[in-house]
Design a protein around this motif. Structure first.
Motif, PDB file in Angstrom:
ATOM      1  N   GLY A 111       0.818  -1.096  -0.413  1.00 48.71           N
ATOM      2  CA  GLY A 111       0.230  -0.175   0.062  1.00 48.71           C
ATOM      3  C   GLY A 111       0.859   1.151   0.019  1.00 48.71           C
ATOM      4  N   LYS A 112       1.652   1.369   0.726  1.00 46.29           N
ATOM      5  CA  LYS A 112       2.759   2.429   0.786  1.00 46.29           C
ATOM      6  C   LYS A 112       3.537   2.918  -0.137  1.00 46.29           C
ATOM      7  CE  LYS A 112       5.140   2.723   4.422  1.00 46.29           C
ATOM      8  NZ  LYS A 112       5.846   2.303   5.624  1.00 46.29           N
ATOM      9  N   GLU A 113       3.350   1.845  -1.213  1.00 44.85           N
ATOM     10  CA  GLU A 113       4.827   1.823  -2.232  1.00 44.85           C
ATOM     11  C   GLU A 113       3.524   2.034  -3.194  1.00 44.85           C
ATOM     12  OE1 GLU A 113       5.727  -2.076  -3.759  1.00 44.85           O
ATOM     13  OE2 GLU A 113       6.745  -2.922  -2.468  1.00 44.85           O
ATOM     14  N   HIS A 114       2.160   2.385  -3.533  1.00 44.94           N
ATOM     15  CA  HIS A 114       1.163   2.683  -4.493  1.00 44.94           C
ATOM     16  C   HIS A 114       1.468   4.137  -3.838  1.00 44.94           C
ATOM     17  CE1 HIS A 114       0.182  -0.212  -6.896  1.00 44.94           C
ATOM     18  NE2 HIS A 114       0.604  -1.112  -5.845  1.00 44.94           N
ATOM     19  N   LEU A 115       0.984   4.243  -2.612  1.00 38.57           N
ATOM     20  CA  LEU A 115       0.597   5.997  -1.792  1.00 38.57           C
ATOM     21  C   LEU A 115       0.879   6.146  -0.852  1.00 38.57           C
ATOM     22  CD1 LEU A 115      -0.363   8.534  -2.214  1.00 38.57           C
ATOM     23  CD2 LEU A 115      -2.569   7.252  -1.458  1.00 38.57           C
ATOM     24  N   ASN A 116       1.447   6.985  -0.325  1.00 41.15           N
ATOM     25  CA  ASN A 116       2.122   7.439   1.325  1.00 41.15           C
ATOM     26  C   ASN A 116       1.880   7.609   1.786  1.00 41.15           C
ATOM     27  OD1 ASN A 116       3.263   7.187   3.787  1.00 41.15           O
ATOM     28  ND2 ASN A 116       5.242   6.139   2.936  1.00 41.15           N
ATOM     29  N   PHE A 117       0.817   9.181   2.036  1.00 37.78           N
ATOM     30  CA  PHE A 117       0.492  10.351   3.066  1.00 37.78           C
ATOM     31  C   PHE A 117       1.470  10.998   3.288  1.00 37.78           C
ATOM     32  CE2 PHE A 117      -3.951   8.747   1.883  1.00 37.78           C
ATOM     33  CZ  PHE A 117      -4.081   9.530   0.746  1.00 37.78           C
ATOM     34  N   SER A 118       1.979   9.614   4.073  1.00 44.20           N
ATOM     35  CA  SER A 118       3.664  10.519   5.226  1.00 44.20           C
ATOM     36  C   SER A 118       4.735  11.006   4.738  1.00 44.20           C
ATOM     37  CB  SER A 118       3.535   9.544   6.198  1.00 44.20           C
ATOM     38  OG  SER A 118       2.706   9.115   6.683  1.00 44.20           O
ATOM     39  N   ALA A 162       4.938  16.009 -10.543  1.00 47.79           N
ATOM     40  CA  ALA A 162       4.022  15.679 -11.181  1.00 47.79           C
ATOM     41  C   ALA A 162       3.207  13.678 -10.503  1.00 47.79           C
ATOM     42  CB  ALA A 162       5.086  15.175 -12.307  1.00 47.79           C
ATOM     43  N   ARG A 163       3.937  13.499  -9.175  1.00 51.26           N
ATOM     44  CA  ARG A 163       3.628  12.044  -8.910  1.00 51.26           C
ATOM     45  C   ARG A 163       2.959  12.605  -7.716  1.00 51.26           C
ATOM     46  NH1 ARG A 163       4.154   6.521  -8.001  1.00 51.26           N
ATOM     47  NH2 ARG A 163       4.448   6.278  -5.381  1.00 51.26           N
ATOM     48  N   GLN A 164       2.765  13.163  -7.327  1.00 54.49           N
ATOM     49  CA  GLN A 164       1.710  13.864  -6.236  1.00 54.49           C
ATOM     50  C   GLN A 164       0.171  14.600  -7.090  1.00 54.49           C
ATOM     51  OE1 GLN A 164       3.053  17.446  -4.107  1.00 54.49           O
ATOM     52  NE2 GLN A 164       5.426  16.662  -3.853  1.00 54.49           N
ATOM     53  N   TYR A 165       0.443  15.285  -7.571  1.00 56.59           N
ATOM     54  CA  TYR A 165      -0.179  15.108  -9.334  1.00 56.59           C
ATOM     55  C   TYR A 165      -1.099  14.179  -9.549  1.00 56.59           C
ATOM     56  CZ  TYR A 165      -3.659  17.393 -11.936  1.00 56.59           C
ATOM     57  OH  TYR A 165      -4.771  17.699 -13.003  1.00 56.59           O
ATOM     58  N   HIS A 166      -0.478  12.977  -9.380  1.00 57.86           N
ATOM     59  CA  HIS A 166      -0.888  11.683 -10.312  1.00 57.86           C
ATOM     60  C   HIS A 166      -1.409  11.189  -9.039  1.00 57.86           C
ATOM     61  CE1 HIS A 166      -1.259   8.134 -12.582  1.00 57.86           C
ATOM     62  NE2 HIS A 166      -0.409   7.596 -11.962  1.00 57.86           N
ATOM     63  N   LYS A 167      -1.402  11.082  -8.119  1.00 58.05           N
ATOM     64  CA  LYS A 167      -1.453  10.179  -6.591  1.00 58.05           C
ATOM     65  C   LYS A 167      -3.025  11.048  -6.816  1.00 58.05           C
ATOM     66  CE  LYS A 167       1.755   7.367  -6.640  1.00 58.05           C
ATOM     67  NZ  LYS A 167       0.733   5.978  -6.988  1.00 58.05           N
ATOM     68  N   LEU A 168      -3.278  12.138  -6.859  1.00 53.32           N
ATOM     69  CA  LEU A 168      -4.847  12.750  -6.771  1.00 53.32           C
ATOM     70  C   LEU A 168      -5.005  12.229  -7.434  1.00 53.32           C
ATOM     71  CD1 LEU A 168      -3.577  15.901  -5.370  1.00 53.32           C
ATOM     72  CD2 LEU A 168      -4.717  15.082  -3.815  1.00 53.32           C
ATOM     73  N   GLU A 169      -5.223  12.575  -8.487  1.00 50.43           N
ATOM     74  CA  GLU A 169      -6.126  11.849 -10.070  1.00 50.43           C
ATOM     75  C   GLU A 169      -5.933  10.327  -9.349  1.00 50.43           C
ATOM     76  OE1 GLU A 169      -4.716  13.645 -14.027  1.00 50.43           O
ATOM     77  OE2 GLU A 169      -2.809  11.884 -12.713  1.00 50.43           O
ATOM     78  N   GLU A 170      -5.348   9.868  -8.845  1.00 52.65           N
ATOM     79  CA  GLU A 170      -5.991   8.077  -8.666  1.00 52.65           C
ATOM     80  C   GLU A 170      -6.164   7.668  -7.711  1.00 52.65           C
ATOM     81  OE1 GLU A 170      -1.718   5.897  -8.422  1.00 52.65           O
ATOM     82  OE2 GLU A 170      -1.662   5.595 -10.365  1.00 52.65           O
ATOM     83  N   ALA A 172     -10.036  19.205  -6.075  1.00 47.93           N
ATOM     84  CA  ALA A 172      -9.585  20.919  -5.125  1.00 47.93           C
ATOM     85  C   ALA A 172      -8.220  21.119  -5.005  1.00 47.93           C
ATOM     86  CB  ALA A 172     -10.411  21.042  -3.750  1.00 47.93           C
ATOM     87  N   GLN A 173      -7.733  20.367  -5.136  1.00 49.88           N
ATOM     88  CA  GLN A 173      -5.661  20.167  -4.437  1.00 49.88           C
ATOM     89  C   GLN A 173      -5.333  20.141  -6.004  1.00 49.88           C
ATOM     90  OE1 GLN A 173      -4.838  21.152  -0.651  1.00 49.88           O
ATOM     91  NE2 GLN A 173      -7.267  20.248  -1.092  1.00 49.88           N
ATOM     92  N   MET A 174      -5.576  19.049  -6.877  1.00 52.24           N
ATOM     93  CA  MET A 174      -5.255  19.429  -8.498  1.00 52.24           C
ATOM     94  C   MET A 174      -5.637  20.230  -8.552  1.00 52.24           C
ATOM     95  SD  MET A 174      -7.212  15.316  -9.419  1.00 52.24           S
ATOM     96  CE  MET A 174      -7.099  15.900 -11.397  1.00 52.24           C
ATOM     97  N   ASP A 175      -6.695  21.681  -9.011  1.00 46.29           N
ATOM     98  CA  ASP A 175      -6.940  22.182  -8.891  1.00 46.29           C
ATOM     99  C   ASP A 175      -5.998  23.397  -8.264  1.00 46.29           C
ATOM    100  OD1 ASP A 175      -9.019  21.452 -10.279  1.00 46.29           O
ATOM    101  OD2 ASP A 175     -10.591  22.292  -8.893  1.00 46.29           O
ATOM    102  N   THR A 176      -5.961  23.374  -7.405  1.00 42.80           N
ATOM    103  CA  THR A 176      -4.762  24.364  -7.021  1.00 42.80           C
ATOM    104  C   THR A 176      -3.026  24.230  -7.515  1.00 42.80           C
ATOM    105  OG1 THR A 176      -6.035  23.982  -4.975  1.00 42.80           O
ATOM    106  CG2 THR A 176      -3.701  24.762  -4.530  1.00 42.80           C
ATOM    107  N   LEU A 177      -2.469  22.710  -7.457  1.00 40.05           N
ATOM    108  CA  LEU A 177      -1.448  22.389  -8.091  1.00 40.05           C
ATOM    109  C   LEU A 177      -1.509  22.627  -9.230  1.00 40.05           C
ATOM    110  CD1 LEU A 177      -0.531  19.262  -6.479  1.00 40.05           C
ATOM    111  CD2 LEU A 177       0.387  21.184  -6.436  1.00 40.05           C
TER     112      LEU A 177
END
Length: 164
Positions: free
Chosen positions: A81-88, A96-104, A144-149
């Motif tokens: 799970g952490k390999e796919h997405l780690n909020f910490s 770009a990865r942060q944006y993509h994770k928000l999309e996911e 909303a986070q994606m829009d901010t980015l």
């Protein structure tokens, strides 16, 4: 013969209880998503009940995590799970990865792929069975986070580079 096999299995089960995975618990919030993104209290609550056990460095372990080989199975799920997405560690990734994770996040919540069914089987973690309102709130927040980015960074900085 059956008695010896049974005794051997019992001894093996006792021995494996001594081999435990390293707990997934860290108080390091250096790269936590909340250090760069607005995470309102209601969203933080949703993340804590449905996501953080597998997608952060702060797992709250159930009682059965003290039984081997269940602990190994749980540890595998957490690490995957952490390999796919780690909020910490979210803000330590390229933009770009942060944006993509928000999309996911939007995609897996819309498709009801998360939280995984294994997480809520047999009445475990009933609070993680998100209501439609909670799902919509999480989707709204991620968008909303994606829009901010998009408003603060050039479009090409939010696109992941294709690997050769």
């Amino acid at each position: 013969m059956i008695g010896k096999i049974f005794l051997g299995v019992i001894v093996l089960l006792v021995i494996i209880q001594l081999i435990r995975p390293t707990p997934n618990s860290s108080n390091d919030r250096t790269y936590d998503i909340a250090t760069r993104y607005d995470v309102p209290q209601d969203v933080q609550h949703i993340l804590s009940i449905a996501c953080n056990d597998c997608h952060s460095n702060q797992t709250i372990y159930p009682w059965y995590s003290n039984v081997q080989p269940v602990a190994w199975w749980l540890d595998h799920h957490i690490q995957e799970g952490k390999e796919h997405l780690n909020f910490s560690a979210f803000t330590n990734a390229p933009l770009a990865r942060q944006y993509h994770k928000l999309e996911e996040i939007v995609e897996v919540v819309e498709e009801s792929e998360m939280p995984m069914k294994e997480y809520t089987y047999l009445g475990m973690h009933p609070e993680a069975n998100l209501t439609e309102a909670q799902k919509q709130r999480l989707i709204q927040w991620a968008r909303a986070q994606m829009d901010t980015l998009k408003a603060n960074y050039p479009a090409d900085s939010l696109v992941r580079k294709r690997r050769g």
